[in-house]
Design an enzyme around this catalytic site. Structure first.
Site, PDB file in Angstrom:
ATOM      1  N   SER A 265       0.828  -1.206   0.000  1.00  0.00           N
ATOM      2  CA  SER A 265       0.000   0.000   0.000  1.00  0.00           C
ATOM      3  C   SER A 265       0.862   1.256   0.000  1.00  0.00           C
ATOM      4  CB  SER A 265      -0.926   0.032   1.217  1.00  0.00           C
ATOM      5  OG  SER A 265      -1.831   1.123   1.123  1.00  0.00           O
ATOM      6  N   CYS A 266       0.370   2.263  -0.701  1.00  0.00           N
ATOM      7  CA  CYS A 266       0.938   3.601  -0.626  1.00  0.00           C
ATOM      8  C   CYS A 266      -0.050   4.447   0.173  1.00  0.00           C
ATOM      9  CB  CYS A 266       1.156   4.177  -2.024  1.00  0.00           C
ATOM     10  SG  CYS A 266      -0.356   4.321  -3.009  1.00  0.00           S
ATOM     11  N   LYS A 267       0.060   5.756   0.123  1.00  0.00           N
ATOM     12  CA  LYS A 267      -0.812   6.621   0.927  1.00  0.00           C
ATOM     13  C   LYS A 267      -2.280   6.486   0.525  1.00  0.00           C
ATOM     14  CE  LYS A 267      -1.410  11.410   2.432  1.00  0.00           C
ATOM     15  NZ  LYS A 267      -0.918  12.810   2.318  1.00  0.00           N
TER      16      LYS A 267
END
Length: 268
Positions: free
Chosen positions: A184-186
Site C-alpha cells: 500500500s501507498c498513501k
C-alpha cells in the site's frame, strides 16, 4: 510487534479494548466476519495486539479444530521504500533515516523467523519419510535469497537512493515462504497499482514461464491499462485513470510508470 489473530471471543479482563467493528443489520449476509475486535495484550505490557475475528457460525464450524481453539501468532514485518517525488526531495535533504531503520529492523526479524521456518521445514521432511535432498536444496535456495535481500537492505542504508529492490525482493521472498503479503501507498491506488502489477508480472516470470523481458514488460503495461487496478481508481475519483501528473511521472522509477493512456492529471 507481533499481532495475534484469534477466532473465539477473548476474556475481557485480560485485554485492553482498542477498537471494534460489527457488521450492521442489512449488510451483505454472505459476510464471513461479523465482528472485528482489536485489543492490547496485558501479558506483554500492551506490546502485542490481539485481533479477534468473530465468524459466522456456519463458516467457523468448517475450520479445523486446532484453529478454532487457539491463538494464531503472526510475525509482522514491513519494508518501506518511497518512490515518488517526495522521496526524491527527502533523499536530496538526507532525510531517510527512519526508512532505513524500518528496513534494517524488518530484515533482522525476517532472519530470526527464517531460523524457525528452516527447522520446521526440515523436521516436516523427516517426519514424512522423504530423503531430505529436495527439501535441503529448497531451503538452501531460500537462504541465498535471504542473504541477497540482506545485502540489498544494507547497500540501500544511507545511500539516499530509491532502491526498489527492497520492495521487489522482500515481496518475492515472503511469497516463497508462504507469507501473507500486503502492499500500500498513501492512497492505496496509484503507486500501489504500479507495485501490484509489477509483482504480478514477477509471479508470471517466476512460476509461469514468462521469461521474455519484452513480453514481461508488455504484460505489466497491459495489466495497468486494462486490469482491475483501474477499478480502484474509479472508486476513488470516478475515473479510470491514475493520478499522476507529468512531473510526478518523471520522478517515478521507470518500473513504476503507467502507460501514457492511463496516466491522468486528476487529483486523489
Amino acid at each position: 510487534f507481533e499481532p495475534v489473530i484469534k477466532t473465539p471471543p477473548l476474556p475481557q479482563q485480560q485485554y485492553e479494548h482498542v477498537h471494534g467493528y460489527t457488521k450492521s443489520t442489512g449488510q451483505d449476509n454472505n459476510c464471513l466476519i461479523t465482528h472485528i475486535g482489536v485489543a492490547r495484550c496485558g501479558a506483554t505490557n500492551g506490546r502485542d495486539l490481539v485481533i479477534t475475528l468473530c465468524l459466522d457460525p456456519t463458516f467457523f464450524n468448517k475450520l479445523p479444530p486446532v484453529i478454532q481453539s487457539r491463538h494464531i501468532p503472526v510475525r509482522a514485518v514491513m519494508f518501506s521504500q518511497g518512490i515518488n517525488e517526495m522521496q526524491s526531495i527527502a533523499n536530496s535533504m538526507g532525510s531517510y533515516g527512519i526508512q532505513d531503520d524500518i528496513n534494517n529492523q524488518s530484515i533482522r526479524h525476517l532472519e530470526n523467523y527464517f531460523i524457525t521456518y528452516k527447522a520446521w521445514h526440515l523436521s516436516q521432511s523427516k517426519r514424512s519419510g522423504q530423503d531430505g535432498m529436495p527439501t535441503a536444496s529448497f531451503v538452501e535456495g531460500l537462504e541465498e535469497n535471504l542473504k541477497r535481500l540482506r545485502r540489498i537492505v544494507t547497500d540501500a542504508t544511507g545511500s539516499g537512493k530509491k532502491s526498489i529492490e527492497v520492495l521487489t525482493e522482500s515481496a518475492a521472498f515472503v511469497r516463497e515462504i508462504n507469507g501473507c503479503r500486503f502492499t500500500s501507498c498513501k492512497s492505496a491506488k496509484d503507486r500501489t497499482g504500479m507495485s501490484v502489477t509489477l509483482e504480478q508480472t514477477r509471479i508470471l516470470t517466476d512460476h509461469h514461464s514468462l521469461d521474455d523481458e519484452v513480453t514481461a514488460e508488455r504484460s505489466t503495461m497491459l495489466m495497468r491499462l486494462h486490469g482491475t487496478r483501474l477499478e480502484t481508481c474509479y472508486k476513488n475519483i470516478n475515473k479510470h485513470q491514475y493520478a499522476f501528473n507529468s512531473f510526478q511521472l518523471s520522478m517515478l522509477p521507470k518500473e513504476y510508470r503507467p502507460p501514457a493512456a492511463a496516466a491522468g492529471k486528476v487529483a486523489s
